[in-house]
Design an enzyme around this catalytic site. Structure first.
Site, PDB file in Angstrom:
ATOM      1  N   GLU A  78       0.814  -1.217   0.000  1.00  0.00           N
ATOM      2  CA  GLU A  78       0.000   0.000   0.000  1.00  0.00           C
ATOM      3  C   GLU A  78       0.847   1.266   0.000  1.00  0.00           C
ATOM      4  OE1 GLU A  78      -0.592  -2.630   1.886  1.00  0.00           O
ATOM      5  OE2 GLU A  78      -2.472  -3.333   0.998  1.00  0.00           O
ATOM      6  N   HIS A 147     -10.313  -5.650   7.802  1.00  0.00           N
ATOM      7  CA  HIS A 147     -11.133  -5.551   6.605  1.00  0.00           C
ATOM      8  C   HIS A 147     -12.369  -4.682   6.846  1.00  0.00           C
ATOM      9  CE1 HIS A 147      -8.561  -8.895   5.612  1.00  0.00           C
ATOM     10  NE2 HIS A 147      -9.016  -8.926   4.379  1.00  0.00           N
TER      11      HIS A 147
END
Length: 358
Positions: A78, A147
């Site tokens: 990321e 998540h």
């Protein structure tokens, strides 16, 4: 992608342009398709965004249509995804990166705060960062740890970032197209639990809402301000993202007891449409803020302060907050206990309505 035609509620006439009836996932996909078609400098990338079309299929079919140079997969890194976005923006591109799940944004925080948010200021306006960072956000899909998160207060606290979260397919389509035209970075928080909820999307009208000369947003009444999702007289529920739908459910239940609740969909979390807050709470004189994030230092505190500052003389009760708890966002099997549910919001309404000054 399958789509059906319907009429937009409240505007349907024989001569009115039909609205498409689609899910938020389909609306976002269509918006990205049109952005790519309109702007040759736009590039979309992230983990599984290319061939797979994203884990939520938001980018489904875009690589095949627009090419591997404009829609592509990245390594599972990321920080690298956001770092590459900085370089592409400096080179004149309009990056639309995706962080696959909100919890995956943590490894990229350094790039977001220290580079993306500051570059325009650092360069005295010579290096704008037209980056739209899409972040599937919040809980509600019973996903494992990391998540499901609610990071809006973290992003909204950073100068240089704008933050927005749609609650329905129509807003998702237009807000994403609007965000992609901004010269400054926008964090686009998509409520993943709403991806499959369908609604009318008017794609025939141009996306409204030019930026004000000082780079801010114009206020209510357009997509660049808050939206009154339900008119009411007795109390205002303030929410954003997935919580808007839940607040609308609560308002319907409260109406059975004669309580007329207004629901204000904030949409933009940075900057907040303070004038819309003042208009709504100035009318109802009571407010409850609802969000999934923890209570302490959450965005609800900022909203409550804005309401107090503008409506202090007319408020009949302190602003109430119904939020997640001051614990790490739980995994899926505990979401029902963590995310504000209908009963907790109704109790919040009751506390405000029954408040009496000492």
């Amino acid at each position: 992608m399958p789509e059906t035609i319907t009429k937009t509620p409240g505007t349907a006439t024989d001569t009115a342009a039909p609205a498409l009836h689609m899910s938020m996932q389909q609306a976002l996909n269509r918006a990205l398709d049109e952005i790519l078609a309109d702007d040759p400098k736009t590039v979309i990338f992230g983990e599984d965004c290319g061939r797979l079309g994203g884990v939520f299929r938001i980018t489904d079919g875009l690589q095949a249509k627009h090419g591997e140079d404009r829609v592509f997969d990245t390594p599972l890194a990321e920080s690298g995804i956001l770092g590459m976005s900085v370089g592409l923006a400096m080179a004149g591109f309009h990056p639309i990166p995706e962080v696959q799940f909100d919890g995956f944004a943590y490894p990229a925080i350094n790039q977001i705060i220290c580079q993306i948010a500051r570059m325009n200021y650092r360069s005295r306006g010579t290096l704008p960062m037209p980056i739209t960072l899409r972040v599937p956000s919040f809980g509600g899909i019973r996903a494992p740890e990391h998540h499901g998160e609610s990071l809006e207060a973290l992003f909204a606290h950073v100068p240089g970032l704008k933050v927005v979260s749609p609650s329905n397919p129509h807003d998702a389509y237009h807000l994403l197209k609007y965000a992609a035209t901004r010269p400054d970075p926008v964090i686009f928080m998509e409520p993943k639990s709403r991806y499959w909820q369908k609604g009318p999307v008017d794609v025939t009208t141009a996306t409204p809402g030019p930026a004000t000369p000082d780079g801010g947003m114009d206020d209510g009444g357009s997509l660049t301000g808050a939206r009154v999702a339900r008119e009411g007289r007795h109390l205002t529920l303030v929410a954003w993202g997935a919580m808007v739908a839940r607040c609308l459910q609560v308002a319907e239940l409260a109406a059975e007891d004669g309580i007329d609740v207004e629901v204000l969909d904030l949409r933009w979390l940075k900057p907040i449409d303070a004038e819309a807050l003042a208009r709504s709470v100035g009318k109802t004189r009571r407010a409850v803020v609802v969000h999934e994030a923890p209570l302490t230092s959450g965005l609800g505190a900022e909203v409550a302060q804005l309401i107090t500052q503008r409506c202090f003389d007319t408020l009949k009760a302190p602003v109430e907050r119904v939020t997640g708890f001051d614990v790490p966002y739980p995994s899926g099997d505990l979401e029902d206990e963590y995310i504000p549910n209908i009963d907790r919001i109704l109790f919040g309404i009751q506390r405000v309505l029954e408040y009496r000054r000492g």
